[in-house]
Write an enzyme that holds these catalytic residues in place. Structure first.
Site, mmCIF file in Angstrom:
data_model
loop_
_atom_site.group_PDB
_atom_site.id
_atom_site.type_symbol
_atom_site.label_atom_id
_atom_site.label_comp_id
_atom_site.label_asym_id
_atom_site.label_seq_id
_atom_site.Cartn_x
_atom_site.Cartn_y
_atom_site.Cartn_z
ATOM 1 N N ASP A 1 -112.059 11.948 -43.933
ATOM 2 C CA ASP A 1 -112.818 10.825 -44.768
ATOM 3 C C ASP A 1 -114.305 10.482 -44.188
ATOM 4 O O ASP A 1 -114.114 10.185 -42.907
ATOM 5 C CB ASP A 1 -112.098 9.608 -45.174
ATOM 6 C CG ASP A 1 -112.604 8.930 -46.520
ATOM 7 O OD1 ASP A 1 -113.732 8.697 -46.460
ATOM 8 O OD2 ASP A 1 -111.745 8.763 -47.253
ATOM 9 N N ASN B 1 -113.042 -1.845 -51.932
ATOM 10 C CA ASN B 1 -112.194 -0.865 -51.792
ATOM 11 C C ASN B 1 -110.589 -1.674 -51.636
ATOM 12 O O ASN B 1 -109.550 -1.089 -51.997
ATOM 13 C CB ASN B 1 -112.190 -0.221 -50.217
ATOM 14 C CG ASN B 1 -113.508 0.733 -50.453
ATOM 15 O OD1 ASN B 1 -114.120 0.852 -49.444
ATOM 16 N ND2 ASN B 1 -113.903 1.217 -51.461
ATOM 17 N N GLN C 1 -109.114 -3.769 -53.325
ATOM 18 C CA GLN C 1 -108.328 -4.124 -54.575
ATOM 19 C C GLN C 1 -107.220 -3.109 -54.515
ATOM 20 O O GLN C 1 -106.016 -3.335 -55.418
ATOM 21 C CB GLN C 1 -109.197 -3.914 -55.566
ATOM 22 C CG GLN C 1 -108.712 -3.894 -56.963
ATOM 23 C CD GLN C 1 -108.629 -2.452 -57.686
ATOM 24 O OE1 GLN C 1 -109.255 -1.545 -57.165
ATOM 25 N NE2 GLN C 1 -108.490 -2.492 -58.954
ATOM 26 N N CYS D 1 -114.231 6.419 -61.071
ATOM 27 C CA CYS D 1 -113.352 5.056 -61.112
ATOM 28 C C CYS D 1 -114.165 3.963 -60.954
ATOM 29 O O CYS D 1 -114.069 2.855 -61.269
ATOM 30 C CB CYS D 1 -112.245 5.188 -60.048
ATOM 31 S SG CYS D 1 -111.064 6.174 -60.355
ATOM 32 N N CYS E 1 -115.841 11.988 -82.200
ATOM 33 C CA CYS E 1 -116.343 10.902 -81.662
ATOM 34 C C CYS E 1 -117.015 10.022 -82.672
ATOM 35 O O CYS E 1 -116.987 10.246 -83.888
ATOM 36 C CB CYS E 1 -116.817 10.984 -80.413
ATOM 37 S SG CYS E 1 -118.605 11.727 -80.530
#
Length: 375
Positions: A71, A79, A81, A197, A331
């Site tokens: 990483d 982060n 959470q 995310c 959509c």
């Protein structure tokens, strides 16, 4: 059993290890021989974030002898959470080093190799070849294709994990010559379909649920026990607690490794709401796919819709779509559905045609049924 893993019975467990792993030693499926397999195994985790956190903690706890951590990011307040391997005191520190410190403290008997770098085409072969199993804890398609291609070249199994909002997926690729990542996802999605995310959000506990399954898969591979998610995609909906297993197989038509830039780009097919309705009235058997959000579906939907998958989740849920029927995608206005139509068409795995419903809900309301609410 992982063919690359060897038992080194010349390195017995000492008294501390016997106490530490006593619950494993009492399991007939593990026992002393299995614990030595774990001690002699090496696993690398790509990403020390949400998925990597539970994976690394459990691999260290069960006694995997050599653990690599890749990483190049640093710990941030946002982060914490979900990235439970890190702590407030580690903010600003390398994630690889933070994770390494935590699991070394959890189990000082293991070898930990933190690598503060980004896995790429230049370094992946050299790094991954040193490990028995690779676990994907990343959040981007580029790295997943690199992992998939290199693991296929080296003959190493790897465990895929993906999370988005309340949904998660897990599969094990390249296990005993089984299907690989490109068999399920032949080519990367366009940028507008790439889940993010940071923008879309993710339930804090979801990485723990999916990461724990990934860790379990790797342990079973090392021990040679149970059934592996080979040719299977496990999907989890945390809101309903529904799990599904979707089967897939090797795709002989998938792009060759490194040849994505040469793949055929398909023209997008479109159909108007009026033409769609006329064809349906004449017996056309098709699959109607809604790619809007759940809150939009609550406002209105087209009668006869077979399935709703938010457009950002399409790349991870392709297996839920029929391969042998025409598919019509819609959509609100036709923009998101057009992106999905192009993406599905370029996969080359559908025998039916993929159509974009032109103008979406708005044109349907104007030309077919004005009871459909325009929003």
């Amino acid at each position: 059993m992982c063919g690359r893993c060897s038992i080194n019975m010349d390195v017995p467990l000492d008294g501390n290890e016997i106490t530490r792993y006593s619950r494993h030693l009492n399991l007939p499926q593990v026992g002393l021989e299995g614990q030595v397999k774990l001690k002699d195994a090496s696993i690398v985790v790509v990403g020390a974030g949400g998925l990597g956190s539970p994976v690394l903690l459990y691999l260290a706890a069960v006694g995997v002898g050599k653990i690599g951590i890749i990483d190049n990011d640093v710990v941030e307040l946002s982060n914490l959470q979900r990235q439970i391997i890190h702590s407030n005191s580690r903010i600003g520190e390398s994630k690889a080093e933070s994770a390494a410190s935590r699991i070394s403290d959890l189990n000082p008997r293991i070898e930990v190799l933190p690598m503060n770098l980004r896995l790429n085409n230049e370094n992946a072969l050299e790094i991954l070849r040193e490990f028995d199993v690779v676990i994907d804890g990343t959040d981007n398609f580029e790295t997943r294709y690199i992992i998939g291609d290199i693991c296929e070249e080296l003959g190493i199994p790897w465990i895929f994990g993906s999370i988005h909002r309340f949904d998660g997926q897990v599969s094990t690729f390249n296990y005993k010559n089984g299907p690989n990542y490109r068999d399920l996802f032949p080519s990367p999605p366009p940028l507008e379909l790439a889940p993010n995310c940071e923008e879309a959000g993710v339930l804090g506990v979801l990485p723990g649920m999916i990461g724990t399954i990934q860790a379990t898969e790797s342990i079973k591979i090392i021990l040679g026990i149970g059934e592996i998610l080979r040719g299977k995609l496990l999907t989890l909906d945390a809101l309903t607690m529904e799990m599904r297993i979707l089967k897939f197989s090797a795709n002989s038509n998938r792009p060759n490794v490194g040849q994505d830039e040469n793949r055929v780009v398909f023209d997008m097919l479109e159909i108007s709401p009026v033409e769609y309705q006329n064809k349906k009235n004449n017996g056309w058997e098709t699959f109607l796919l809604d790619v809007r959000r759940g809150d939009e579906e609550e406002i209105t939907r087209i009668s006869g819709t077979d399935l709703r998958i938010e457009h950002l989740l399409i790349p991870d849920r392709v297996s839920e779509l029929p391969k042998d029927k025409d598919i019509v995608v819609y959509c609100r206005s036709g923009f998101r559905s057009a992106a999905v139509t192009r993406f599905l068409s370029e996969l080359g795995i559908f025998s039916g045609n993929i159509y974009n419903l032109r103008g979406g809900i708005h044109e349907w309301s104007d030309t077919v049924d004005n009871n459909i609410i325009k929003y």
